[in-house]
Design a protein around this motif. Sequence first.
Motif, PDB file in Angstrom:
ATOM      1  N   ASP A  71       4.954  45.494  60.348  1.00  0.00           N
ATOM      2  CA  ASP A  71       4.229  44.235  60.196  1.00  0.00           C
ATOM      3  C   ASP A  71       3.401  43.958  61.451  1.00  0.00           C
ATOM      4  OD1 ASP A  71       5.296  43.622  57.648  1.00  0.00           O
ATOM      5  OD2 ASP A  71       7.144  42.903  58.575  1.00  0.00           O
ATOM      6  N   HIS A  72       2.109  43.738  61.251  1.00  0.00           N
ATOM      7  CA  HIS A  72       1.202  43.526  62.381  1.00  0.00           C
ATOM      8  C   HIS A  72       0.314  42.323  62.115  1.00  0.00           C
ATOM      9  CE1 HIS A  72       2.310  47.544  63.792  1.00  0.00           C
ATOM     10  NE2 HIS A  72       2.109  47.962  62.563  1.00  0.00           N
ATOM     11  N   SER A  73       0.048  41.548  63.141  1.00  0.00           N
ATOM     12  CA  SER A  73      -0.852  40.403  63.028  1.00  0.00           C
ATOM     13  C   SER A  73      -2.296  40.863  63.133  1.00  0.00           C
ATOM     14  CB  SER A  73      -0.559  39.382  64.133  1.00  0.00           C
ATOM     15  OG  SER A  73       0.734  38.843  63.986  1.00  0.00           O
ATOM     16  N   GLY A  74      -3.145  40.276  62.280  1.00  0.00           N
ATOM     17  CA  GLY A  74      -4.572  40.520  62.360  1.00  0.00           C
ATOM     18  C   GLY A  74      -5.253  39.446  63.187  1.00  0.00           C
ATOM     19  N   LEU A  75      -6.564  39.335  63.020  1.00  0.00           N
ATOM     20  CA  LEU A  75      -7.340  38.366  63.794  1.00  0.00           C
ATOM     21  C   LEU A  75      -7.357  36.984  63.143  1.00  0.00           C
ATOM     22  CD1 LEU A  75     -10.317  40.734  64.675  1.00  0.00           C
ATOM     23  CD2 LEU A  75      -8.567  39.895  66.258  1.00  0.00           C
ATOM     24  N   GLY A  76      -6.916  36.896  61.892  1.00  0.00           N
ATOM     25  CA  GLY A  76      -6.833  35.605  61.222  1.00  0.00           C
ATOM     26  C   GLY A  76      -8.176  34.964  60.930  1.00  0.00           C
ATOM     27  N   LEU A  77      -9.203  35.766  60.718  1.00  0.00           N
ATOM     28  CA  LEU A  77     -10.543  35.235  60.465  1.00  0.00           C
ATOM     29  C   LEU A  77     -10.854  35.110  58.978  1.00  0.00           C
ATOM     30  CD1 LEU A  77     -12.438  37.262  63.218  1.00  0.00           C
ATOM     31  CD2 LEU A  77     -11.678  34.872  63.313  1.00  0.00           C
ATOM     32  N   ILE A  78     -10.130  35.851  58.144  1.00  0.00           N
ATOM     33  CA  ILE A  78     -10.243  35.739  56.692  1.00  0.00           C
ATOM     34  C   ILE A  78      -8.825  35.683  56.128  1.00  0.00           C
ATOM     35  CG2 ILE A  78     -11.047  36.816  54.558  1.00  0.00           C
ATOM     36  CD1 ILE A  78     -13.272  38.133  56.079  1.00  0.00           C
ATOM     37  N   PRO A  79      -8.482  34.680  55.319  1.00  0.00           N
ATOM     38  CA  PRO A  79      -7.139  34.605  54.751  1.00  0.00           C
ATOM     39  C   PRO A  79      -6.842  35.802  53.854  1.00  0.00           C
ATOM     40  CG  PRO A  79      -8.282  32.511  54.522  1.00  0.00           C
ATOM     41  CD  PRO A  79      -9.316  33.514  54.965  1.00  0.00           C
ATOM     42  N   GLY A  80      -5.639  36.341  53.981  1.00  0.00           N
ATOM     43  CA  GLY A  80      -5.239  37.479  53.169  1.00  0.00           C
ATOM     44  C   GLY A  80      -4.422  38.468  53.968  1.00  0.00           C
ATOM     45  N   ARG A  81      -4.013  39.544  53.308  1.00  0.00           N
ATOM     46  CA  ARG A  81      -3.192  40.540  53.990  1.00  0.00           C
ATOM     47  C   ARG A  81      -3.567  41.935  53.521  1.00  0.00           C
ATOM     48  NH1 ARG A  81       1.634  41.535  50.716  1.00  0.00           N
ATOM     49  NH2 ARG A  81       1.356  40.459  48.718  1.00  0.00           N
ATOM     50  N   ILE A  82      -3.199  42.910  54.328  1.00  0.00           N
ATOM     51  CA  ILE A  82      -3.501  44.313  54.056  1.00  0.00           C
ATOM     52  C   ILE A  82      -2.222  45.004  53.588  1.00  0.00           C
ATOM     53  CG2 ILE A  82      -4.403  46.455  55.012  1.00  0.00           C
ATOM     54  CD1 ILE A  82      -6.425  44.103  54.873  1.00  0.00           C
ATOM     55  N   VAL A  83      -2.301  45.645  52.427  1.00  0.00           N
ATOM     56  CA  VAL A  83      -1.115  46.257  51.826  1.00  0.00           C
ATOM     57  C   VAL A  83      -1.400  47.714  51.456  1.00  0.00           C
ATOM     58  CG1 VAL A  83      -0.307  44.032  50.959  1.00  0.00           C
ATOM     59  CG2 VAL A  83      -1.714  45.491  49.490  1.00  0.00           C
ATOM     60  N   SER A  84      -0.318  48.423  51.117  1.00  0.00           N
ATOM     61  CA  SER A  84      -0.391  49.847  50.818  1.00  0.00           C
ATOM     62  C   SER A  84      -0.935  50.117  49.418  1.00  0.00           C
ATOM     63  CB  SER A  84       1.008  50.459  50.939  1.00  0.00           C
ATOM     64  OG  SER A  84       1.046  51.749  50.390  1.00  0.00           O
ATOM     65  N   MET A  85      -1.946  50.931  49.341  1.00  0.00           N
ATOM     66  CA  MET A  85      -2.470  51.365  48.058  1.00  0.00           C
ATOM     67  C   MET A  85      -1.438  52.222  47.326  1.00  0.00           C
ATOM     68  SD  MET A  85      -5.978  53.491  47.363  1.00  0.00           S
ATOM     69  CE  MET A  85      -6.890  52.374  48.412  1.00  0.00           C
ATOM     70  N   ARG A  86      -0.743  53.084  48.058  1.00  0.00           N
ATOM     71  CA  ARG A  86       0.277  53.938  47.451  1.00  0.00           C
ATOM     72  C   ARG A  86       1.390  53.085  46.828  1.00  0.00           C
ATOM     73  NH1 ARG A  86       0.861  59.141  48.281  1.00  0.00           N
ATOM     74  NH2 ARG A  86      -0.297  59.061  50.263  1.00  0.00           N
ATOM     75  N   GLY A  87       1.810  52.051  47.548  1.00  0.00           N
ATOM     76  CA  GLY A  87       2.847  51.171  47.025  1.00  0.00           C
ATOM     77  C   GLY A  87       2.409  50.481  45.742  1.00  0.00           C
ATOM     78  N   ALA A  88       1.157  50.018  45.697  1.00  0.00           N
ATOM     79  CA  ALA A  88       0.624  49.361  44.502  1.00  0.00           C
ATOM     80  C   ALA A  88       0.552  50.336  43.335  1.00  0.00           C
ATOM     81  CB  ALA A  88      -0.747  48.777  44.796  1.00  0.00           C
ATOM     82  N   PHE A  89       0.170  51.583  43.624  1.00  0.00           N
ATOM     83  CA  PHE A  89       0.075  52.596  42.568  1.00  0.00           C
ATOM     84  C   PHE A  89       1.455  52.930  42.005  1.00  0.00           C
ATOM     85  CE2 PHE A  89      -4.203  54.745  43.888  1.00  0.00           C
ATOM     86  CZ  PHE A  89      -4.849  53.560  43.604  1.00  0.00           C
ATOM     87  N   GLU A  90       2.434  53.067  42.887  1.00  0.00           N
ATOM     88  CA  GLU A  90       3.791  53.379  42.430  1.00  0.00           C
ATOM     89  C   GLU A  90       4.349  52.251  41.565  1.00  0.00           C
ATOM     90  OE1 GLU A  90       5.945  54.159  45.995  1.00  0.00           O
ATOM     91  OE2 GLU A  90       5.131  56.193  46.243  1.00  0.00           O
ATOM     92  N   GLN A  91       4.086  51.033  41.966  1.00  0.00           N
ATOM     93  CA  GLN A  91       4.582  49.879  41.215  1.00  0.00           C
ATOM     94  C   GLN A  91       3.950  49.800  39.828  1.00  0.00           C
ATOM     95  OE1 GLN A  91       4.132  46.191  43.314  1.00  0.00           O
ATOM     96  NE2 GLN A  91       5.308  45.012  41.829  1.00  0.00           N
ATOM     97  N   ALA A  92       2.684  50.177  39.723  1.00  0.00           N
ATOM     98  CA  ALA A  92       1.961  50.091  38.460  1.00  0.00           C
ATOM     99  C   ALA A  92       1.894  51.430  37.725  1.00  0.00           C
ATOM    100  CB  ALA A  92       0.550  49.569  38.718  1.00  0.00           C
ATOM    101  N   SER A  93       2.593  52.461  38.237  1.00  0.00           N
ATOM    102  CA  SER A  93       2.597  53.808  37.638  1.00  0.00           C
ATOM    103  C   SER A  93       1.178  54.353  37.475  1.00  0.00           C
ATOM    104  CB  SER A  93       3.312  53.784  36.284  1.00  0.00           C
ATOM    105  OG  SER A  93       4.660  53.372  36.435  1.00  0.00           O
ATOM    106  N   ILE A  94       0.387  54.214  38.519  1.00  0.00           N
ATOM    107  CA  ILE A  94      -0.981  54.726  38.535  1.00  0.00           C
ATOM    108  C   ILE A  94      -0.994  56.070  39.248  1.00  0.00           C
ATOM    109  CG2 ILE A  94      -3.310  54.339  39.427  1.00  0.00           C
ATOM    110  CD1 ILE A  94      -2.731  51.316  39.185  1.00  0.00           C
ATOM    111  N   ASP A  95      -1.554  57.070  38.618  1.00  0.00           N
ATOM    112  CA  ASP A  95      -1.575  58.432  39.163  1.00  0.00           C
ATOM    113  C   ASP A  95      -2.961  58.758  39.718  1.00  0.00           C
ATOM    114  OD1 ASP A  95      -0.904  61.002  39.859  1.00  0.00           O
ATOM    115  OD2 ASP A  95      -1.148  61.816  37.831  1.00  0.00           O
TER     116      ASP A  95
END
Length: 208
Positions: free
Chosen positions: A94-118
């Motif tokens: 977990d790392h802090s960003g600059l806080g200039l745009i609301p939101g967060r950066i997440v893993s594409m691989r994790g999202a693909f595994e969760q949605a069974s995207i190959d």
Amino acid sequence: MLAIIDYGVGNLFSLARSLEYLGVKCQITRSITELTAAERIILPGVGAFGDARKKLDELSLVEPIQELAASGKPFLGICLGMQLLFDKSEEFGDHSGLGLIPGRIVSMRGAFEQASIDLKVPQIGWNKLNVHNHQSPLVKSLGENDFVYYVHSYYATDCQEHLVADSEYGISIPGIVQNKNIFGTQFHPEKSGAVGLNILKAFTEVPV
């Protein structure tokens, strides 16, 4: 004058060459004085989020960047530079960003595994850019079938309010985001041919 922030992470010289091709005077610098004097600023970046944030901290650039962005000066983050604009990232911890745009950066691989995207991770290559906010100055010259060049394994989420354009790669990948004078592109405009040059040119024409 446009300033490109040099903090040891980024494709600085190809970006500078692209701007020079457009006839834009630019300097690569980490000097607070030169950044303050610049009319516009670009934060590039390649590599891991945590390493990049650490280098910004070591160079005492975090607060000056936040202040310059808050001043209303046009500010553009590219690739990892765009990701750093957000609140936080889960890349290798977990790392802090600059806080200039609301939101967060997440893993594409994790999202693909969760949605069974190959699909392969990272996303490397050309992808169509779908514009959702036509009022953003960055997209004023874009057409309906313009493609841009991506290289990334993480992506921005929880940022719908600030989404300008996205690309479909199994899921919606924010390609361009904007929060007032602060812009970000997940793709590399300096590697995206004429389309990328048009986006860079549009940034250089954002009113100061």
